[in-house]
Design a protein around this motif. Structure first.
Motif, short mmCIF file in Angstrom:
data_model
loop_
_atom_site.label_atom_id
_atom_site.label_comp_id
_atom_site.label_asym_id
_atom_site.label_seq_id
_atom_site.Cartn_x
_atom_site.Cartn_y
_atom_site.Cartn_z
N PHE A 56 0.93 -1.24 -0.05
CA PHE A 56 -0.10 -0.04 -0.02
C PHE A 56 0.82 1.08 0.05
N VAL A 57 1.90 1.25 0.87
CA VAL A 57 2.74 2.60 0.97
C VAL A 57 3.65 2.81 -0.21
N ALA A 58 4.27 1.87 -0.71
CA ALA A 58 5.09 1.81 -1.91
C ALA A 58 4.16 2.25 -3.12
N ASN A 59 3.13 1.75 -3.40
CA ASN A 59 2.12 2.35 -4.68
C ASN A 59 1.53 3.33 -4.32
N GLY A 60 1.50 3.88 -3.05
CA GLY A 60 0.91 5.24 -2.92
C GLY A 60 1.66 6.60 -3.16
N PHE A 68 13.09 6.87 -1.01
CA PHE A 68 13.42 6.43 0.35
C PHE A 68 12.21 5.79 0.93
N THR A 69 11.11 6.35 0.62
CA THR A 69 9.66 5.71 1.21
C THR A 69 9.23 4.41 0.54
N ASP A 70 9.57 4.38 -0.86
CA ASP A 70 9.19 3.46 -1.68
C ASP A 70 9.84 2.17 -1.23
N ARG A 71 11.09 2.38 -1.30
CA ARG A 71 12.24 1.23 -0.59
C ARG A 71 12.08 0.75 0.85
N LEU A 72 11.49 1.69 1.73
CA LEU A 72 11.46 1.42 3.15
C LEU A 72 10.30 0.41 3.15
N ALA A 73 9.14 0.70 2.19
CA ALA A 73 8.10 -0.07 2.15
C ALA A 73 8.22 -1.46 1.65
N LYS A 74 9.19 -1.64 0.46
CA LYS A 74 9.54 -2.74 0.20
C LYS A 74 10.51 -3.55 1.08
N GLY A 75 11.28 -2.92 1.99
CA GLY A 75 12.02 -3.72 2.75
C GLY A 75 11.25 -3.97 3.91
N VAL A 76 10.12 -3.52 4.40
CA VAL A 76 9.22 -4.00 5.38
C VAL A 76 8.50 -5.27 4.82
N ARG A 77 7.98 -5.33 3.62
CA ARG A 77 7.40 -6.54 3.10
C ARG A 77 8.19 -7.85 2.88
N ALA A 92 1.06 5.29 -13.29
CA ALA A 92 1.69 4.12 -12.63
C ALA A 92 0.82 3.90 -11.37
N ALA A 93 -0.09 4.87 -11.04
CA ALA A 93 -0.98 4.55 -9.84
C ALA A 93 -2.10 3.43 -10.28
N VAL A 94 -2.31 3.14 -11.58
CA VAL A 94 -3.42 2.29 -11.75
C VAL A 94 -2.70 0.86 -11.29
N PRO A 95 -1.80 0.24 -12.04
CA PRO A 95 -1.33 -0.99 -11.57
C PRO A 95 -1.00 -1.28 -10.08
N GLY A 96 -0.55 0.08 -9.59
CA GLY A 96 -0.21 0.07 -8.14
C GLY A 96 -1.40 -0.08 -7.49
N ALA A 97 -2.34 0.60 -7.28
CA ALA A 97 -3.62 0.24 -6.83
C ALA A 97 -4.26 -1.21 -6.70
N LEU A 98 -4.26 -1.78 -7.84
CA LEU A 98 -4.65 -2.98 -8.26
C LEU A 98 -3.64 -4.09 -7.43
N CYS A 99 -2.65 -3.80 -7.45
CA CYS A 99 -1.67 -4.64 -6.45
C CYS A 99 -2.03 -4.77 -5.30
N ALA A 100 -2.26 -3.21 -4.61
CA ALA A 100 -2.61 -3.55 -3.13
C ALA A 100 -3.82 -3.97 -2.72
N LEU A 101 -4.90 -4.18 -3.76
CA LEU A 101 -6.18 -4.62 -3.44
C LEU A 101 -5.94 -5.93 -3.59
#
Length: 421
Positions: free
Chosen positions: A88-92, A111-120, A175-184
């Motif tokens: 959710f955070v990475a794609n937001g 920074f935020t994108d990679r932080l979210a990737k690291g968490v998951r 890029a928000a479109v596939p990102g939102a689908l991923c989170a869902l």
């Protein structure tokens, strides 16, 4: 009467496919933005040094997040919330690239994108390991990696189609479109797997875990024995070789920048990503499956990973010389084989080298060490490029990759050398 074990296997298989779909969608969003980022940085007045700083710092925060999330994965009963939050955070934050006006703002977003990737990252990989039998680890990681790189094919294609009409900022917004689908898909599709130790305690109390997948591991005499506080020496031997290699494995954006430096037009940057990811996609699942066959026959997955390192060395040597644009295109295609032979295979090697109770920690330490080394690699590459020219950093990386391949193969035989339970 329905067979509970058959239902568990079906749920486990579903988990692997759902993780594959989330990887497909997430990487589509990421790669739409990733391959045009160097050109966008140049338009903002930044260069190789700023690119090295952005990628290096972004990966460094991800490394600490991976270490911490690996620790949590071994101690939490539920891992799904960490994984879903990461998506959710990475794609937001990716679409926010469309409104930035300075390179330091890109630093904050990455920074935020990679932080979210690291968490998951570590929790997801542990959930995959708990969803399949040990002898299918390579195939599972390989399938997910293939789906991931399939998204990396779709991303550059979409970016290429949109660039001329909507520009780089329009690509970032899309890029928000596939990102939102991923989170869902992650939220509604992933089935929770339970930490075996928590699940055992639950069963002893007479309360079977609900809505979760539990794939009990079969113990064998060859399975590593370690406490929660100890990782086996065989793990550290693998880690040493991989970390040395990572010191030369700078951001792929330097390959894109070198290609542009060698005469490939900026508008073709997404096509470079497409060429690279075609071979990556086609090779990942077969490489993972092949490593499983190696393991079943008493051989080690390390030979496959070492071959990947040698391919990396050859590609970087070609980029260092950059004899022609044709050589760059061929090198980029071959580069995908390096990823296919190392990413899924090394994860499987790490998982089977340690006991199931410390998988999260092992994956976290592995990701932490390689990410810290990658931070140094991006900074070193940026500085070498600035002071000694474009070719030197690629020769440096090729040399380290060759040494690492030898170390990986020559390490002392022991646990993890194809011994499965």
């Amino acid at each position: 009467m329905p067979d509970p074990s058959a239902d568990a296997k079906t749920s486990a298989a579903r988990n692997v496919y759902v993780f594959g779909i989330t990887s497909l969608l997430n990487d589509t969003a990421s790669e739409m933005a990733y391959w045009v980022l160097p050109a966008f940085l140049v338009s903002l007045g930044a260069g190789p040094a700023q690119l090295g700083l952005i990628e290096g710092l972004a990966e460094s925060v991800a490394s600490f997040a991976k270490l911490f999330s690996g620790y949590l994965a071994d101690r939490f009963d539920r891992r799904k919330p960490l994984v879903v939050a990461g998506y959710f955070v990475a794609n937001g934050v990716k679409p926010v690239l469309a409104v930035v006006s300075a390179w330091w703002q890109i630093l904050l977003i990455r920074f935020t994108d990679r932080l979210a990737k690291g968490v998951r990252g570590a929790p997801r990989d542990v959930m995959v390991a708990e969803s399949v039998p040990k002898e299918r680890l390579g195939s599972a990681y390989g399938l997910i990696q293939s789906m991931d790189s399939a998204g990396a094919i779709a991303g550059p294609l979409v970016a290429l189609a949109m660039l001329a009409r909507f520009g780089i900022r329009g690509v970032f917004l899309a890029a928000a479109v596939p990102g939102a689908l991923c989170a869902l898909v992650a939220l509604y599709g992933i089935r929770e797997t339970r930490n075996p130790h928590f699940s055992q305690k639950t069963r002893e109390m007479g309360h079977p875990a609900e809505n979760s997948v539990v794939t009990p591991a079969k113990k064998s005499a060859n399975e590593p024995k370690a406490s929660l506080g100890a990782l086996p020496s065989s793990f550290y031997l693998v880690l040493a070789a991989v970390t040395l290699f990572s010191l030369g494995n700078s951001s792929d954006m330097f390959l894109v920048m070198r290609a542009q430096n060698a005469g490939i037009r900026v508008m073709l940057a997404p096509v470079l990503g497409l060429v690279f990811n075609i071979t990556y996609t086609l090779g990942s699942w077969p490489a993972g499956w092949f490593s499983d066959q190696f393991s079943r026959r008493g051989l080690s997955r390390k030979w496959i990973a070492a071959a990947g390192y040698l391919i990396f060395a050859a590609v970087y040597f070609v980029f260092g010389r950059a004899p022609s644009t044709l050589a760059i295109w061929i090198g980029m295609a071959v580069y995908g084989l390096y990823y296919a032979l190392t990413e899924p295979v090394l994860k499987a090697l790490v998982v089977e080298t340690v006991g199931q109770e410390i998988r999260g920690r092992a994956l976290g330490v592995y990701a932490f060490a390689t990410s810290v080394a990658t931070l140094a690699a991006s900074l070193i590459t940026g500085l070498l490029w600035k002071h000694y020219g474009a070719g030197v950093p690629f020769y440096f990386s090729a040399g380290l990759a060759t040494i690492s391949a030898v170390l990986l193969v020559a390490r002392r035989p022991g646990l993890g050398d194809g011994q499965s339970g």
